[in-house]
Design a protein around this motif. Structure first.
Motif, PDB file in Angstrom:
ATOM      1  N   GLN A  52      54.073  12.856   8.762  1.00 41.66           N
ATOM      2  CA  GLN A  52      53.412  14.093   7.571  1.00 41.66           C
ATOM      3  C   GLN A  52      52.714  12.881   6.746  1.00 41.66           C
ATOM      4  O   GLN A  52      53.794  11.521   6.932  1.00 41.66           O
ATOM      5  N   GLY A  53      52.149  13.341   6.036  1.00 44.55           N
ATOM      6  CA  GLY A  53      52.589  12.361   5.252  1.00 44.55           C
ATOM      7  C   GLY A  53      52.617  12.709   3.829  1.00 44.55           C
ATOM      8  O   GLY A  53      53.912  12.988   4.572  1.00 44.55           O
ATOM      9  N   LEU A  54      51.923  11.832   2.775  1.00 39.86           N
ATOM     10  CA  LEU A  54      53.816  11.938   1.973  1.00 39.86           C
ATOM     11  C   LEU A  54      53.104  13.172   0.465  1.00 39.86           C
ATOM     12  O   LEU A  54      52.340  13.535   0.239  1.00 39.86           O
ATOM     13  N   PHE A  97      62.340  10.522   4.506  1.00 45.92           N
ATOM     14  CA  PHE A  97      62.405   8.790   4.325  1.00 45.92           C
ATOM     15  C   PHE A  97      61.774   9.495   2.325  1.00 45.92           C
ATOM     16  O   PHE A  97      60.963  10.141   2.191  1.00 45.92           O
ATOM     17  N   TYR A  98      62.335   8.412   1.870  1.00 46.17           N
ATOM     18  CA  TYR A  98      61.827   8.434   0.439  1.00 46.17           C
ATOM     19  C   TYR A  98      61.438   7.311  -0.369  1.00 46.17           C
ATOM     20  O   TYR A  98      62.088   5.886  -0.220  1.00 46.17           O
ATOM     21  N   LEU A  99      60.015   8.023  -1.038  1.00 49.72           N
ATOM     22  CA  LEU A  99      59.670   6.646  -1.827  1.00 49.72           C
ATOM     23  C   LEU A  99      59.043   6.747  -3.008  1.00 49.72           C
ATOM     24  O   LEU A  99      58.637   7.800  -3.817  1.00 49.72           O
ATOM     25  N   CYS A 100      59.253   5.708  -3.712  1.00 54.98           N
ATOM     26  CA  CYS A 100      58.856   5.471  -4.976  1.00 54.98           C
ATOM     27  C   CYS A 100      57.999   4.745  -5.537  1.00 54.98           C
ATOM     28  O   CYS A 100      57.462   4.102  -4.706  1.00 54.98           O
ATOM     29  N   ALA A 101      57.266   5.110  -6.301  1.00 53.31           N
ATOM     30  CA  ALA A 101      55.711   3.953  -6.332  1.00 53.31           C
ATOM     31  C   ALA A 101      55.726   4.466  -8.232  1.00 53.31           C
ATOM     32  O   ALA A 101      56.067   4.958  -9.228  1.00 53.31           O
ATOM     33  N   ALA A 135      43.709   9.124   0.958  1.00 50.65           N
ATOM     34  CA  ALA A 135      44.530  10.340  -0.565  1.00 50.65           C
ATOM     35  C   ALA A 135      43.874  10.130  -1.260  1.00 50.65           C
ATOM     36  O   ALA A 135      41.706   9.222  -1.217  1.00 50.65           O
ATOM     37  N   ALA A 136      43.157  11.273  -2.471  1.00 49.35           N
ATOM     38  CA  ALA A 136      42.555  11.775  -3.272  1.00 49.35           C
ATOM     39  C   ALA A 136      43.002  12.381  -4.483  1.00 49.35           C
ATOM     40  O   ALA A 136      44.068  13.134  -4.430  1.00 49.35           O
ATOM     41  N   SER A 190      46.452  13.727  -3.504  1.00 51.95           N
ATOM     42  CA  SER A 190      46.789  14.428  -2.156  1.00 51.95           C
ATOM     43  C   SER A 190      46.865  13.846  -1.303  1.00 51.95           C
ATOM     44  O   SER A 190      45.748  12.963  -0.961  1.00 51.95           O
ATOM     45  N   PHE A 191      47.858  13.010  -0.364  1.00 51.07           N
ATOM     46  CA  PHE A 191      47.900  12.207   0.621  1.00 51.07           C
ATOM     47  C   PHE A 191      47.707  13.137   2.069  1.00 51.07           C
ATOM     48  O   PHE A 191      47.857  14.562   2.248  1.00 51.07           O
TER      49      PHE A 191
END
Lengths: 113, 113
Positions: free
Chosen positions: A41-43, A88-92, B91-92, B102-103
């Motif tokens: 899946q996407g984020l 899976f957790y991503l920070c940005a 993404a957009a 939104s990915f």
């Protein structure tokens, strides 16, 4: 990016336990984000913060909480209310203003014991 | 909210051939469209982005095109190499909140030697 540090890399949670994921950045970015990534899946956005002492819910905030007491730090707590936390957790982070590139940390993989 | 659809979900190409990934979005007022590359177990890395006032952007072997009328944007990789093998996400941003991305669900690209 070397400027965003997530820890730990792997984390295990027991039933009924709250766990906190750390995210620190030294890029002097105002905005910070937490995403969840599931296989294939996407984020998906959990929470985001445009500025210190302010944050907003994303698309899947239920069962999670955050704080933004310092510009450099945006910790995420996965509470016992989150019944399916394995992901899976991503920070940005990004500079101030919308429509800016988001730069990611290396992620934390959370599993259930 | 913004909905981004990405196709194909998997793509296998011979080394040296081109790869094309297409994304469609729902919010006609979206202004920012980044592309990320994610290798297995690693962070997503921004590889190219485009804003709504531009129709095409190139960076060496990578190009992105944007068709605002049709609400779609595409990633083109030419002269593919084995190191291009990864998952690619489009993404957009939301026009109502341009901090939020939104990915798409991602495209797994495999370059065959």
């Amino acid at each position: 990016d070397g400027g965003i540090t997530q820890s730990p890399k792997y984390l295990f949670r027991k039933e009924g336990q709250n766990v906190t994921l750390s995210c620190e950045q030294n890029l002097n970015h105002d905005a910070m984000y937490w995403y969840r990534q599931d296989p294939g899946q996407g984020l998906r956005l959990i929470y985001y913060s445009q500025i210190v002492n302010d944050f907003q819910k994303g698309d899947i905030a239920e069962g999670y909480s955050v704080s933004r007491e310092k510009k450099e730090s945006f910790p995420l707590t996965v509470t016992s209310a989150q019944k399916n936390p394995t992901a899976f957790y991503l920070c940005a982070s990004s500079t101030q203003g919308g429509n800016q590139p988001q730069h990611f940390g290396d992620g934390t993989r959370l599993s259930i014991l | 909210g913004e909905n981004v659809e990405q196709h194909p979900s998997t793509l296998s190409v011979q080394e040296g051939d081109s790869a094309v990934i297409k994304c469609t979005y729902s919010d006609s007022a979206s202004n920012y469209f980044p592309w990320y590359k994610q290798e297995l177990g690693k962070r997503p890395q921004l590889i190219i982005d485009i804003r709504s006032n531009v129709g095409e952007k190139k960076d060496q072997r990578i190009a992105v095109t944007l068709n605002k009328t049709a609400k779609h944007f595409s990633l083109h990789i030419t002269e593919t190499q084995p190191e291009d093998s990864a998952v690619y996400f489009c993404a957009a941003t939301f026009s109502s909140n341009d901090y939020k991305l939104s990915f798409g669900a991602g495209t797994t690209v495999t370059v065959r030697a």
